[in-house]
Design a protein around this motif. Structure first.
Motif, PDB file in Angstrom:
ATOM      1  N   VAL A  78       0.826  -1.214   0.000  1.00  0.00           N
ATOM      2  CA  VAL A  78       0.000   0.000   0.000  1.00  0.00           C
ATOM      3  C   VAL A  78       0.861   1.265   0.000  1.00  0.00           C
ATOM      4  CG1 VAL A  78      -1.751   1.317   1.278  1.00  0.00           C
ATOM      5  CG2 VAL A  78      -1.870  -1.191   1.200  1.00  0.00           C
ATOM      6  N   VAL A  79       1.969   1.240   0.739  1.00  0.00           N
ATOM      7  CA  VAL A  79       2.760   2.472   0.928  1.00  0.00           C
ATOM      8  C   VAL A  79       3.976   2.570   0.019  1.00  0.00           C
ATOM      9  CG1 VAL A  79       1.998   2.657   3.317  1.00  0.00           C
ATOM     10  CG2 VAL A  79       4.168   1.514   2.812  1.00  0.00           C
ATOM     11  N   GLY A  80       4.212   1.532  -0.794  1.00  0.00           N
ATOM     12  CA  GLY A  80       5.278   1.642  -1.783  1.00  0.00           C
ATOM     13  C   GLY A  80       6.600   1.010  -1.412  1.00  0.00           C
ATOM     14  N   GLY A  81       6.581   0.043  -0.532  1.00  0.00           N
ATOM     15  CA  GLY A  81       7.811  -0.692  -0.263  1.00  0.00           C
ATOM     16  C   GLY A  81       8.138  -0.809   1.215  1.00  0.00           C
ATOM     17  N   HIS A  82       9.073  -1.715   1.507  1.00  0.00           N
ATOM     18  CA  HIS A  82       9.409  -2.029   2.891  1.00  0.00           C
ATOM     19  C   HIS A  82      10.222  -0.921   3.573  1.00  0.00           C
ATOM     20  CE1 HIS A  82       8.082  -6.102   1.827  1.00  0.00           C
ATOM     21  NE2 HIS A  82       7.939  -6.268   3.133  1.00  0.00           N
ATOM     22  N   GLU A  83      10.914  -0.101   2.788  1.00  0.00           N
ATOM     23  CA  GLU A  83      11.662   0.993   3.407  1.00  0.00           C
ATOM     24  C   GLU A  83      10.714   1.973   4.084  1.00  0.00           C
ATOM     25  OE1 GLU A  83      14.890   4.468   2.167  1.00  0.00           O
ATOM     26  OE2 GLU A  83      14.594   2.731   0.852  1.00  0.00           O
ATOM     27  N   THR A  87      10.008   3.003   8.297  1.00  0.00           N
ATOM     28  CA  THR A  87       9.860   4.363   8.832  1.00  0.00           C
ATOM     29  C   THR A  87       8.574   4.491   9.637  1.00  0.00           C
ATOM     30  OG1 THR A  87      11.077   5.271   6.950  1.00  0.00           O
ATOM     31  CG2 THR A  87       9.726   6.807   8.222  1.00  0.00           C
ATOM     32  N   LEU A  88       7.504   3.956   9.086  1.00  0.00           N
ATOM     33  CA  LEU A  88       6.214   4.007   9.776  1.00  0.00           C
ATOM     34  C   LEU A  88       6.238   3.184  11.055  1.00  0.00           C
ATOM     35  CD1 LEU A  88       3.868   3.626   6.664  1.00  0.00           C
ATOM     36  CD2 LEU A  88       4.165   5.688   8.069  1.00  0.00           C
ATOM     37  N   ARG A  89       6.874   2.031  11.002  1.00  0.00           N
ATOM     38  CA  ARG A  89       6.962   1.173  12.194  1.00  0.00           C
ATOM     39  C   ARG A  89       7.719   1.880  13.320  1.00  0.00           C
ATOM     40  NH1 ARG A  89       5.632  -3.986  12.722  1.00  0.00           N
ATOM     41  NH2 ARG A  89       4.918  -5.172  10.916  1.00  0.00           N
ATOM     42  N   ALA A  90       8.791   2.558  12.967  1.00  0.00           N
ATOM     43  CA  ALA A  90       9.579   3.272  13.969  1.00  0.00           C
ATOM     44  C   ALA A  90       8.733   4.352  14.650  1.00  0.00           C
ATOM     45  CB  ALA A  90      10.808   3.891  13.324  1.00  0.00           C
ATOM     46  N   GLU A  91       7.911   5.028  13.854  1.00  0.00           N
ATOM     47  CA  GLU A  91       7.034   6.064  14.410  1.00  0.00           C
ATOM     48  C   GLU A  91       5.980   5.444  15.324  1.00  0.00           C
ATOM     49  OE1 GLU A  91       4.179   9.733  12.846  1.00  0.00           O
ATOM     50  OE2 GLU A  91       5.584   8.749  11.461  1.00  0.00           O
ATOM     51  N   ARG A  92       5.458   4.299  14.907  1.00  0.00           N
ATOM     52  CA  ARG A  92       4.444   3.641  15.741  1.00  0.00           C
ATOM     53  C   ARG A  92       5.045   3.092  17.025  1.00  0.00           C
ATOM     54  NH1 ARG A  92       1.172  -1.855  15.664  1.00  0.00           N
ATOM     55  NH2 ARG A  92       3.302  -2.588  15.458  1.00  0.00           N
ATOM     56  N   GLU A  93       6.300   2.649  16.980  1.00  0.00           N
ATOM     57  CA  GLU A  93       6.957   2.157  18.194  1.00  0.00           C
ATOM     58  C   GLU A  93       6.994   3.249  19.260  1.00  0.00           C
ATOM     59  OE1 GLU A  93       8.051  -0.889  19.169  1.00  0.00           O
ATOM     60  OE2 GLU A  93       7.055  -1.566  17.353  1.00  0.00           O
TER      61      GLU A  93
END
Length: 244
Positions: A78-83, A87-93
């Motif tokens: 959906v967001v255009g790749g694992h990179e 970034t999103l995961r780090a923000e959610r952490e």
């Protein structure tokens, strides 16, 4: 009050003679011992709204019980790749850590009491979770659960994740027990199916933080020992010596 939905035998009666007694109790983490799933859900939802990512609450709900890799693969499409996913995961952490430190993230009722009683009764106790070791370690340390388990299997310990039986097969191997000597406690269908595929009886305890009901068709493939709505049921089994 203890509410029981379905059980293979009446919880107020002792186990039948000749039936294999349980020696190993295996617990899931998220949604079972810790009330994390709603925090994960709220974190993703806030993040998607902030970044205008076209994923809904219904989409996030389908991720429940999946491994980090399974959700990452879906999100990457959906967001255009694992990179971008990283970034999103780090923000959610950061969101998760905030909820942990401000007390919003709590243990499930009877979680600590059940683990303590299992230890007192002489059971081998294990954790089998899809959560990555780094995050799980933070959660276990915060809630003083690191020493509650004899064996721990995390999401990065196996290549295949629930509903694959790999996490439970590895846990059996670590503990040196057979499937019929074990009992699994799970909140998700994927986790319960993983236990079933490993040949282990499972107590299904759906996460009460979400309005969900598993149908008979959903549960048909499961090696179901019981279905209930609280770890209080497992505590009761231990208290009345019905597992050993």
């Amino acid at each position: 009050m203890l509410q029981q939905k379905k059980i293979a035998r009446c919880p107020d009666q002792p186990s039948t003679k000749g039936e294999t007694m349980k020696e190993l109790l295996i617990f899931d983490l998220d949604g079972l011992l810790l009330d994390t799933e709603k925090i994960y859900f709220e974190g993703w939802l806030a993040l998607f709204e902030k970044h205008q990512i076209p994923l809904s609450a219904e989409d996030i709900s389908t991720w429940r019980g999946q491994s980090w890799q399974q959700t990452a693969d879906q999100l990457a499409r959906v967001v255009g790749g694992h990179e971008r996913v990283q970034t999103l995961r780090a923000e959610r952490e950061g969101f998760i850590v905030t909820q942990l430190t401000n007390g919003a993230l709590q243990m499930k009722p009877y979680a600590k009491e059940t683990l303590a009683l299992a230890r007192e009764k002489g059971f081998t106790i294990a954790l089998a979770t899809s959560t990555m070791k780094e995050r799980a370690a933070k959660l276990l340390t915060h809630f003083d659960l690191v020493t509650a388990f004899d064996y721990m299997t995390f999401g990065d310990d196996v290549v295949a994740h629930k509903p694959d039986p790999a996490p439970y097969l590895l846990t059996l191997e670590k503990a040196g027990k057979t499937a019929d000597q074990a009992l699994v406690m799970e909140d998700s269908l994927l986790g319960a199916l993983a236990a079933t595929r490993a040949g282990i009886d499972v107590v299904l305890i759906p996460d009460q933080s979400f309005p969900q009901t598993y149908t008979e068709a959903d549960k048909a493939p499961l090696q179901l020992f019981a279905e209930t709505d609280s770890l209080q049921f497992v505590y009761h089994l231990l208290q009345t010596n019905q597992l050993k």
